[in-house]
Motif scaffolding. Structure first.
Motif, PDB file in Angstrom:
ATOM      1  N   GLU A 108      -9.380   1.773  -3.317  1.00  0.00           N
ATOM      2  CA  GLU A 108      -8.357   0.804  -2.927  1.00  0.00           C
ATOM      3  C   GLU A 108      -8.403   0.455  -1.443  1.00  0.00           C
ATOM      4  O   GLU A 108      -7.786  -0.525  -1.005  1.00  0.00           O
ATOM      5  CB  GLU A 108      -6.960   1.296  -3.302  1.00  0.00           C
ATOM      6  CG  GLU A 108      -6.554   2.612  -2.674  1.00  0.00           C
ATOM      7  CD  GLU A 108      -6.840   3.806  -3.577  1.00  0.00           C
ATOM      8  OE1 GLU A 108      -6.026   4.750  -3.574  1.00  0.00           O
ATOM      9  OE2 GLU A 108      -7.883   3.789  -4.266  1.00  0.00           O
ATOM     10  N   TYR A 109      -9.153   1.235  -0.656  1.00  0.00           N
ATOM     11  CA  TYR A 109      -9.298   0.933   0.766  1.00  0.00           C
ATOM     12  C   TYR A 109     -10.719   0.504   1.107  1.00  0.00           C
ATOM     13  O   TYR A 109     -11.153   0.591   2.258  1.00  0.00           O
ATOM     14  CB  TYR A 109      -8.876   2.140   1.610  1.00  0.00           C
ATOM     15  CG  TYR A 109      -7.421   2.490   1.424  1.00  0.00           C
ATOM     16  CD1 TYR A 109      -6.423   1.685   1.974  1.00  0.00           C
ATOM     17  CD2 TYR A 109      -7.032   3.590   0.672  1.00  0.00           C
ATOM     18  CE1 TYR A 109      -5.079   1.983   1.791  1.00  0.00           C
ATOM     19  CE2 TYR A 109      -5.689   3.895   0.477  1.00  0.00           C
ATOM     20  CZ  TYR A 109      -4.722   3.082   1.042  1.00  0.00           C
ATOM     21  OH  TYR A 109      -3.389   3.376   0.846  1.00  0.00           O
ATOM     22  N   ALA A 143      -5.904  10.672   2.678  1.00  0.00           N
ATOM     23  CA  ALA A 143      -5.885  10.268   1.275  1.00  0.00           C
ATOM     24  C   ALA A 143      -5.138  11.274   0.415  1.00  0.00           C
ATOM     25  O   ALA A 143      -4.538  10.910  -0.600  1.00  0.00           O
ATOM     26  CB  ALA A 143      -7.309  10.084   0.763  1.00  0.00           C
ATOM     27  N   SER A 176       1.855   9.806   3.350  1.00  0.00           N
ATOM     28  CA  SER A 176       2.776   9.001   2.556  1.00  0.00           C
ATOM     29  C   SER A 176       2.182   7.604   2.367  1.00  0.00           C
ATOM     30  O   SER A 176       1.193   7.233   3.027  1.00  0.00           O
ATOM     31  CB  SER A 176       4.123   8.886   3.271  1.00  0.00           C
ATOM     32  OG  SER A 176       3.988   8.133   4.474  1.00  0.00           O
ATOM     33  N   ALA A 177       2.796   6.804   1.490  1.00  0.00           N
ATOM     34  CA  ALA A 177       2.310   5.445   1.259  1.00  0.00           C
ATOM     35  C   ALA A 177       2.333   4.632   2.547  1.00  0.00           C
ATOM     36  O   ALA A 177       1.391   3.887   2.858  1.00  0.00           O
ATOM     37  CB  ALA A 177       3.147   4.770   0.178  1.00  0.00           C
ATOM     38  N   ALA A 178       3.404   4.767   3.326  1.00  0.00           N
ATOM     39  CA  ALA A 178       3.509   4.029   4.583  1.00  0.00           C
ATOM     40  C   ALA A 178       2.443   4.489   5.583  1.00  0.00           C
ATOM     41  O   ALA A 178       1.848   3.674   6.289  1.00  0.00           O
ATOM     42  CB  ALA A 178       4.900   4.205   5.180  1.00  0.00           C
ATOM     43  N   GLN A 179       2.193   5.804   5.642  1.00  0.00           N
ATOM     44  CA  GLN A 179       1.172   6.318   6.555  1.00  0.00           C
ATOM     45  C   GLN A 179      -0.225   5.898   6.121  1.00  0.00           C
ATOM     46  O   GLN A 179      -1.076   5.608   6.966  1.00  0.00           O
ATOM     47  CB  GLN A 179       1.272   7.844   6.618  1.00  0.00           C
ATOM     48  CG  GLN A 179       2.512   8.341   7.342  1.00  0.00           C
ATOM     49  CD  GLN A 179       2.708   9.834   7.179  1.00  0.00           C
ATOM     50  OE1 GLN A 179       2.207  10.456   6.238  1.00  0.00           O
ATOM     51  NE2 GLN A 179       3.453  10.436   8.107  1.00  0.00           N
ATOM     52  N   ARG A 180      -0.457   5.848   4.825  1.00  0.00           N
ATOM     53  CA  ARG A 180      -1.767   5.391   4.358  1.00  0.00           C
ATOM     54  C   ARG A 180      -1.999   3.938   4.756  1.00  0.00           C
ATOM     55  O   ARG A 180      -3.106   3.562   5.167  1.00  0.00           O
ATOM     56  CB  ARG A 180      -1.882   5.563   2.847  1.00  0.00           C
ATOM     57  CG  ARG A 180      -2.000   7.011   2.402  1.00  0.00           C
ATOM     58  CD  ARG A 180      -2.526   7.122   0.984  1.00  0.00           C
ATOM     59  NE  ARG A 180      -1.596   6.551   0.012  1.00  0.00           N
ATOM     60  CZ  ARG A 180      -0.621   7.212  -0.586  1.00  0.00           C
ATOM     61  NH1 ARG A 180      -0.408   8.493  -0.283  1.00  0.00           N
ATOM     62  NH2 ARG A 180       0.162   6.625  -1.463  1.00  0.00           N
ATOM     63  N   ALA A 181      -0.955   3.118   4.647  1.00  0.00           N
ATOM     64  CA  ALA A 181      -1.099   1.716   5.021  1.00  0.00           C
ATOM     65  C   ALA A 181      -1.355   1.560   6.526  1.00  0.00           C
ATOM     66  O   ALA A 181      -2.176   0.737   6.949  1.00  0.00           O
ATOM     67  CB  ALA A 181       0.155   0.939   4.616  1.00  0.00           C
ATOM     68  N   ASP A 219       8.975  10.054  11.051  1.00  0.00           N
ATOM     69  CA  ASP A 219       7.949   9.475  10.181  1.00  0.00           C
ATOM     70  C   ASP A 219       6.529   9.780  10.655  1.00  0.00           C
ATOM     71  O   ASP A 219       5.553   9.444   9.978  1.00  0.00           O
ATOM     72  CB  ASP A 219       8.146   7.965  10.062  1.00  0.00           C
ATOM     73  CG  ASP A 219       8.082   7.239  11.401  1.00  0.00           C
ATOM     74  OD1 ASP A 219       8.062   7.922  12.458  1.00  0.00           O
ATOM     75  OD2 ASP A 219       8.062   5.996  11.400  1.00  0.00           O
TER      76      ASP A 219
END
Length: 401
Positions: A66-67, A108, A112-117, A235
Motif C-alpha cells: 500500500e506504500y 509498518a 498508528s494509522a496517522a503515524q504511518r501516513a 502523538d
C-alpha cells in the motif's frame, strides 16, 4: 517442521532484475567513487539511483504494497537483498539500506494509522530519509541498551526529551528520528523505555559532528545528535509508553538479518573478483587458481557463503512464523559477521598486492564489512547472551529433576 528451500518464480525474476540493475546501473557509480556515497553526490545520487530502481521495478521490495513496495516477507527478501548488496550502493538504490529499511519494518508493525501516513509513507517511497537514535556515549546505551540515559518527561501536555546520542547512522539529512528515551526507571533497569517520532526540525534537536569510521557507503554518516529539551506531543509516542525495548526487538532481529543479506552480497562480490583474478594470474609456473593453498581459500569462501545462507534461511523462516527468533538471529548474525569478513579477507590475500590496492574493489569492501562485527551487537555480546541462555536452561533442568 517444514522449511521450503525454493523461491516463487516472481521472487527469482526479481532477483534476476536486481542483479541486472546493480550490474549495469549501480556498480559503475560505486566503482567510480570507490564506494564513498558522499563523494558520489550524497542525496542527489540517492534520488537518481532510486528513480532508476523504480523504473527497473526493483524498488522497495520490503515495504508494504500500500506504500508502493513489493511486500516481500523475510525469507523472500534474502536473495533480493543479497543481489542488491553486490554493490555497496545497491541497498541505497533499492531503499533497503540501514537505517531506513529497519525503520520501515518497525513503522509498518508498530505505528498508528496517522503515524504511518506521516512517517512511513514518505520513507517507503524514498521521499525522505530517517534515523534510529538509541546509542549513547558511555556510560549510556550501547551494547547494553538497558544503560539508556536519555530521558523523556511528561510535562502535563507534552513530552520533554533530553539526552545525547552518537553513532546515529543517517542522521545528517534525516527528515525524522525514532528516538529511544527512558520514561521510567533508572539506567541499568531492563524496562522503562519509550520510542518517540521526532521531526528533524524540532527545536532543541541538533545533529553534530560526523564520527569518522571505516565504512563510507552509508548516507548521512554516523553522527552525534543532541536533544536539548525537545518538546513533542503525546502523538509522538510510537506504540505504547514504557514498551520501547519490546518494540526494539521488532526492529533489531529482522534488521540484523537484512544486514547479513546485504553484506553477504558484498562478500560474494569480493570472492568473485578474487576468483577471476586467480583463474588468470600466472605465478610459480602455474595459474594461481591451480595452486593448493589458493584452492583451499576458494573452498573456504564457498563454505562460508553456503553456511551463512543456511543460517539466514532458518532465522528468516522463524521470523516469518511470528517468532521473536532471538536465538537464531543472534547465531546467524554472529556467524555471518565473522564469515563475511573472512571471505573478503581471503579474497584480499588471494589477490596479493592488487588485493590491497584501489585497482580492485576488495580492499574497500574489507573496510566496509569490518564494522559489521560491531554493529547490531558485537560478536562477543551475542556469544555471551547465547551462553547465558544455555547455562540458565541447564540449571532449570537440574532443578526440575
Amino acid at each position: 517442521m517444514t522449511v521450503n528451500l525454493s523461491y516463487r518464480q516472481d521472487v527469482m525474476d526479481l532477483v534476476e532484475r536486481t542483479e541486472q540493475f546493480v550490474s549495469t546501473t549501480v556498480l559503475p557509480i560505486d566503482d567510480r567513487y570507490h564506494g564513498d556515497i558522499s563523494a558520489a553526490g550524497g542525496d542527489a545520487i540517492r534520488r537518481e539511483l532510486q528513480d532508476a530502481a523504480k523504473a527497473a521495478g526493483v524498488f522497495a521490495p520490503h515495504a508494504p504494497v500500500e506504500y508502493g513496495g513489493l511486500g516481500l516477507n523475510m525469507s523472500d527478501r534474502s536473495p533480493v537483498f543479497e543481489a542488491a548488496g553486490y554493490s555497496v550502493f545497491g541497498p541505497t538504490a533499492l531503499n533497503i539500506a540501514a537505517p531506513d529499511e529497519g525503520n520501515v519494518h518497525l513503522l509498518a508493525h508498530v505505528a498508528s494509522a496517522a503515524q504511518r501516513a506521516e512517517f512511513l509513507a514518505p520513507l517507503a517511497t524514498g521521499a525522505v530519509r530517517s534515523a534510529f537514535a538509541m546509542t549513547e556515549p558511555a556510560p549510556g546505551a550501547g551494547s547494553d541498551p538497558a544503560a539508556l540515559r536519555t530521558r523523556a518527561e511528561w510535562t502535563g501536555d507534552r513530552w520533554r526529551i533530553t539526552g545525547h546520542k552518537w553513532f546515529i547512522t543517517g542522521a545528517d539529512g534525516a527528515a525524522f528520528f525514532i528516538v529511544m528515551a527512558r520514561t521510567s526507571g533508572e539506567p541499568g533497569q531492563r524496562g522503562g523505555a519509550t520510542m518517540f517520532l521526532v521531526p528533524a526540525q524540532t527545536p532543541g534537536l541538533s545533529v553534530g559532528r560526523h564520527i569518522a569510521t571505516l565504512d563510507h557507503s552509508m548516507l548521512g554518516g554516523h553522527c552525534e545528535v543532541k536533544f536539548d529539551g525537545v518538546l513533542v506531543g503525546a502523538d509522538a509516542v510510537l506504540g505504547e509508553v514504557d514498551q520501547g525495548f519490546s518494540y526494539a526487538q521488532v526492529r533489531l532481529g529482522p534488521a540484523r538479518m537484512t544486514h547479513v543479506m546485504r553484506w553477504l552480497g558484498a562478500a560474494r562480490r569480493a570472492h568473485d573478483v578474487a576468483l577471476d583474478y586467480v583463474a588468470n594470474r600466472e605465478a610459480f609456473g602455474a595459474r594461481l587458481g591451480d595452486l593448493g593453498m589458493i584452492q583451499q581459500m576458494i573452498a573456504d569462501n564457498e563454505i562460508d557463503i553456503a553456511a551463512t545462507r543456511a543460517l539466514l534461511v532458518r532465522a528468516c523462516w522463524e521470523l516469518d512464523q511470528g517468532d521473536a527468533a532471538a536465538e537464531s538471529t543472534s547465531i546467524a548474525k554472529t556467524f555471518a559477521a565473522e564469515a563475511i569478513y573472512r571471505i573478503v579477507d581471503r579474497s584480499v590475500q588471494m589477490c596479493g598486492g592488487m588485493g590491497v590496492s584501489e585497482d580492485l574493489p576488495i580492499a574497500r569492501l574489507l573496510r566496509e564489512v569490518r564494522p559489521f562485527r560491531v554493529y547490531d551487537g558485537p560478536s562477543e555480546v551475542h556469544r555471551w547472551a547465547l551462553a547465558k541462555r544455555r547455562v540458565r536452561a541447564a540449571r532449570n533442568a537440574v532443578q526440575a529433576r
